[in-house]
Design a protein around this motif. Structure first.
Motif, PDB file in Angstrom:
ATOM      1  N   ASP A  59       0.833  -1.205   0.000  1.00 36.34           N
ATOM      2  CA  ASP A  59       0.000   0.000   0.000  1.00 36.34           C
ATOM      3  C   ASP A  59       0.865   1.252   0.000  1.00 36.34           C
ATOM      4  N   VAL A  60       1.897   1.235   0.829  1.00 41.00           N
ATOM      5  CA  VAL A  60       2.803   2.384   0.911  1.00 41.00           C
ATOM      6  C   VAL A  60       3.592   2.522  -0.395  1.00 41.00           C
ATOM      7  N   ILE A  61       4.089   1.402  -0.912  1.00 43.02           N
ATOM      8  CA  ILE A  61       4.841   1.432  -2.175  1.00 43.02           C
ATOM      9  C   ILE A  61       3.972   1.995  -3.297  1.00 43.02           C
ATOM     10  N   SER A  62       2.728   1.546  -3.369  1.00 44.52           N
ATOM     11  CA  SER A  62       1.813   2.015  -4.403  1.00 44.52           C
ATOM     12  C   SER A  62       1.560   3.510  -4.269  1.00 44.52           C
ATOM     13  N   TRP A  63       1.347   3.983  -3.023  1.00 42.61           N
ATOM     14  CA  TRP A  63       1.085   5.409  -2.821  1.00 42.61           C
ATOM     15  C   TRP A  63       2.286   6.244  -3.242  1.00 42.61           C
ATOM     16  N   LEU A  64       3.481   5.833  -2.842  1.00 39.56           N
ATOM     17  CA  LEU A  64       4.683   6.599  -3.174  1.00 39.56           C
ATOM     18  C   LEU A  64       4.921   6.617  -4.692  1.00 39.56           C
ATOM     19  N   GLY A  65       4.748   5.469  -5.342  1.00 39.94           N
ATOM     20  CA  GLY A  65       4.912   5.440  -6.790  1.00 39.94           C
ATOM     21  C   GLY A  65       3.895   6.319  -7.492  1.00 39.94           C
ATOM     22  N   ALA A  66       2.638   6.226  -7.065  1.00 42.43           N
ATOM     23  CA  ALA A  66       1.587   7.029  -7.685  1.00 42.43           C
ATOM     24  C   ALA A  66       1.796   8.520  -7.424  1.00 42.43           C
ATOM     25  N   PHE A  67       2.336   8.873  -6.244  1.00 44.10           N
ATOM     26  CA  PHE A  67       2.617  10.290  -5.948  1.00 44.10           C
ATOM     27  C   PHE A  67       3.604  10.858  -6.965  1.00 44.10           C
ATOM     28  N   HIS A  68       4.662  10.126  -7.252  1.00 41.60           N
ATOM     29  CA  HIS A  68       5.658  10.617  -8.196  1.00 41.60           C
ATOM     30  C   HIS A  68       5.113  10.613  -9.628  1.00 41.60           C
ATOM     31  N   VAL A  69       4.186   9.705  -9.923  1.00 44.94           N
ATOM     32  CA  VAL A  69       3.540   9.723 -11.234  1.00 44.94           C
ATOM     33  C   VAL A  69       2.678  10.977 -11.374  1.00 44.94           C
ATOM     34  N   ARG A  70       1.924  11.302 -10.327  1.00 47.15           N
ATOM     35  CA  ARG A  70       1.120  12.531 -10.370  1.00 47.15           C
ATOM     36  C   ARG A  70       2.001  13.761 -10.525  1.00 47.15           C
ATOM     37  N   SER A  71       3.181  13.693  -9.922  1.00 47.07           N
ATOM     38  CA  SER A  71       4.129  14.806 -10.044  1.00 47.07           C
ATOM     39  C   SER A  71       4.911  14.750 -11.352  1.00 47.07           C
ATOM     40  N   PHE A 118       7.794   0.831  -8.229  1.00 45.10           N
ATOM     41  CA  PHE A 118       7.040  -0.179  -8.982  1.00 45.10           C
ATOM     42  C   PHE A 118       7.886  -1.414  -9.261  1.00 45.10           C
ATOM     43  N   GLU A 119       9.181  -1.236  -9.435  1.00 44.49           N
ATOM     44  CA  GLU A 119      10.053  -2.408  -9.606  1.00 44.49           C
ATOM     45  C   GLU A 119      10.102  -3.240  -8.330  1.00 44.49           C
ATOM     46  N   LEU A 120      10.122  -2.545  -7.183  1.00 41.74           N
ATOM     47  CA  LEU A 120      10.096  -3.263  -5.908  1.00 41.74           C
ATOM     48  C   LEU A 120       8.775  -4.010  -5.742  1.00 41.74           C
ATOM     49  N   ALA A 121       7.665  -3.353  -6.098  1.00 40.75           N
ATOM     50  CA  ALA A 121       6.352  -4.010  -5.993  1.00 40.75           C
ATOM     51  C   ALA A 121       6.277  -5.231  -6.902  1.00 40.75           C
ATOM     52  N   ALA A 122       6.858  -5.117  -8.103  1.00 39.91           N
ATOM     53  CA  ALA A 122       6.853  -6.261  -9.022  1.00 39.91           C
ATOM     54  C   ALA A 122       7.676  -7.417  -8.474  1.00 39.91           C
ATOM     55  N   ALA A 123       8.740  -7.098  -7.746  1.00 41.87           N
ATOM     56  CA  ALA A 123       9.551  -8.157  -7.141  1.00 41.87           C
ATOM     57  C   ALA A 123       8.824  -8.809  -5.971  1.00 41.87           C
ATOM     58  N   ILE A 124       8.052  -8.019  -5.230  1.00 42.09           N
ATOM     59  CA  ILE A 124       7.316  -8.553  -4.081  1.00 42.09           C
ATOM     60  C   ILE A 124       6.115  -9.373  -4.534  1.00 42.09           C
ATOM     61  N   GLN A 125       5.433  -8.903  -5.572  1.00 43.01           N
ATOM     62  CA  GLN A 125       4.196  -9.552  -6.041  1.00 43.01           C
ATOM     63  C   GLN A 125       4.290  -9.807  -7.543  1.00 43.01           C
ATOM     64  N   PRO A 126       5.150 -10.738  -7.961  1.00 44.27           N
ATOM     65  CA  PRO A 126       5.379 -10.939  -9.400  1.00 44.27           C
ATOM     66  C   PRO A 126       4.177 -11.481 -10.147  1.00 44.27           C
ATOM     67  N   GLN A 127       3.248 -12.113  -9.451  1.00 47.76           N
ATOM     68  CA  GLN A 127       2.095 -12.688 -10.134  1.00 47.76           C
ATOM     69  C   GLN A 127       1.077 -11.634 -10.560  1.00 47.76           C
TER      70      GLN A 127
END
Length: 396
Positions: free
Chosen positions: A220-232, A242-251
């Motif tokens: 949840d925190v990773i998603s929020w931080l990634g989305a914040f920088h996307v909005r910016s 997002f690379e970290l999230a993909a490594a944590i949840q590859p499926q």
């Protein structure tokens, strides 16, 4: 000699027996402790009530709510002014889902013993569960005066303030909580979520970054931080999250799509092409990845691969359209069948009603079966993480 002492049951022997039960509890020998307390069942009313209260508490710890209800009922029949027995009764009712009755039981305990910590805390908790934060504040504030450094109490006060719409009050209590549990990611997330709701993005970002440093695998925190920088529109900073999230949840393909989109937005087309290609390898029918592969092949000057991915894209779009048609057809047929059934048999059958069960504590067994697997005594977690808003992963 020992048996004769047991029969006399002198005050000294009572203290020794109670100490024996406490020793069993300290060693987590619940069955042995229960056996010791049961020796008091044939004694005087005061000892019998105390033993029944302790037994109901033990069975609550074990999750045996039916036995806990039985001994709570016995304790209250022996002494209806037993505050701890009312607390145990409230917990049993809380686990059975009878929140109003549980609130009354905790209120009765607080009326008998105004400084009963368990009664005040659980009264606050049950009011929060009933969605009445204003009613929860009075017992919780009183309890905070008794236990100013108890994190659970401060957390409940913060939750009550937030539920009441008092964001400033919630922030104040959460900041107090951070002094008691400085590295709790849930508290930091909650502060970040409140500041985000107040549109104070700088403070929100700071608390989410602190939460990420403490617990770097919180999606949840990773998603929020990634989305914040996307909005910016700072895609370079969003990419590592997002690379970290993909490594944590590859499926979950959405993280790979977000990573590829970041590469594409910063103009790193070869990396984006490679990522989209790996997505199609693992998810052949992913239309978004195929569309961008067609576009990237044209951009990178790979005409021989344009037709390949275009064919795959057309095939995936036809499969998606066919699946959507089949789903809508099945839904229409099911609805038609239901209408036919209702028309053929004169409409739906009347609802079956039954009389409510007896609300006494001894008749709770039917409701206790629903809560048998729950072990909580109604206490919220020390810090509940606010779930940050997840942004759409399709930016193309």
């Amino acid at each position: 000699m020992y048996l004769s002492c047991m029969e006399v049951l002198t005050p000294l022997h009572v203290q020794v027996t109670l100490a024996k039960a406490s020793k069993h509890l300290a060693l987590k020998e619940v069955e042995q402790a229960a056996a010791v307390y049961k020796t008091f069942e044939r004694q005087g009313p005061a000892l019998r009530a105390a033993a029944a209260t302790n037994l109901s508490f033990l069975y609550l710890l074990e999750g045996d709510l039916a036995a806990a209800a039985k001994y709570t009922d016995l304790a209250l029949k022996t002494d209806r002014y037993n505050a701890q027995a009312h607390v145990n009764r409230g917990v049993v009712l809380l686990e059975a889902g009878s929140l109003e009755e549980a609130r009354q039981a905790f209120s009765d305990a607080a009326a008998i013993q105004p400084l009963c910590v368990q009664a005040l805390y659980n009264l606050g908790v049950v009011n929060l569960r009933l969605g009445e934060p204003e009613a929860a504040l009075m017992p919780l504030r009183k309890l905070h005066g008794l236990l100013p450094d108890q994190p659970e109490v401060v957390h409940c006060l913060a939750l009550a303030a937030d539920m009441s719409g008092d964001s400033a009050g919630a922030i104040r209590w959460l900041e107090v909580l951070t002094s008691l549990v400085p590295h709790d990611p849930g508290v930091l997330c909650k502060l970040g979520a409140i500041y985000h709701r107040l549109e104070e993005e700088a403070k929100s970002l700071g608390y989410y970054q602190d939460a990420h440093r403490v617990w770097p695998v919180n999606l949840d925190v990773i998603s929020w931080l990634g989305a914040f920088h996307v909005r910016s529109e700072v895609y370079e900073r969003a990419l590592p999250y997002f690379e970290l999230a993909a490594a944590i949840q590859p499926q979950d393909v959405k993280w790979a799509l977000m990573t590829a989109s970041c590469y594409r937005r910063i103009g790193a087309y070869p990396q984006a092409f490679k990522r989209y290609k790996s997505i199609v390898a693992s998810h052949p029918g992913n239309i978004e990845a195929l569309r961008y592969l067609v576009a990237l092949c044209q951009e990178l000057g790979r005409p021989q691969e344009v037709e390949k991915f275009a064919n795959l894209l057309r095939r995936a779009e036809r499969a998606e359209a066919a699946e959507a048609t089949a789903t809508s057809t099945a839904a229409a047929m099911q609805q038609q069948q239901m209408q036919h059934t209702q028309t053929g048999y004169g409409g739906p059958e009347p609802a079956i009603t039954r009389q409510d069960d007896d609300e006494g504590i001894s008749s709770l067994n039917s409701r206790l079966a629903q809560g048998r697997n729950r072990r909580s005594t109604g206490q919220p977690a020390a810090a509940a993480g606010g779930r940050p808003a997840a942004n759409n992963d399709d930016w193309g």
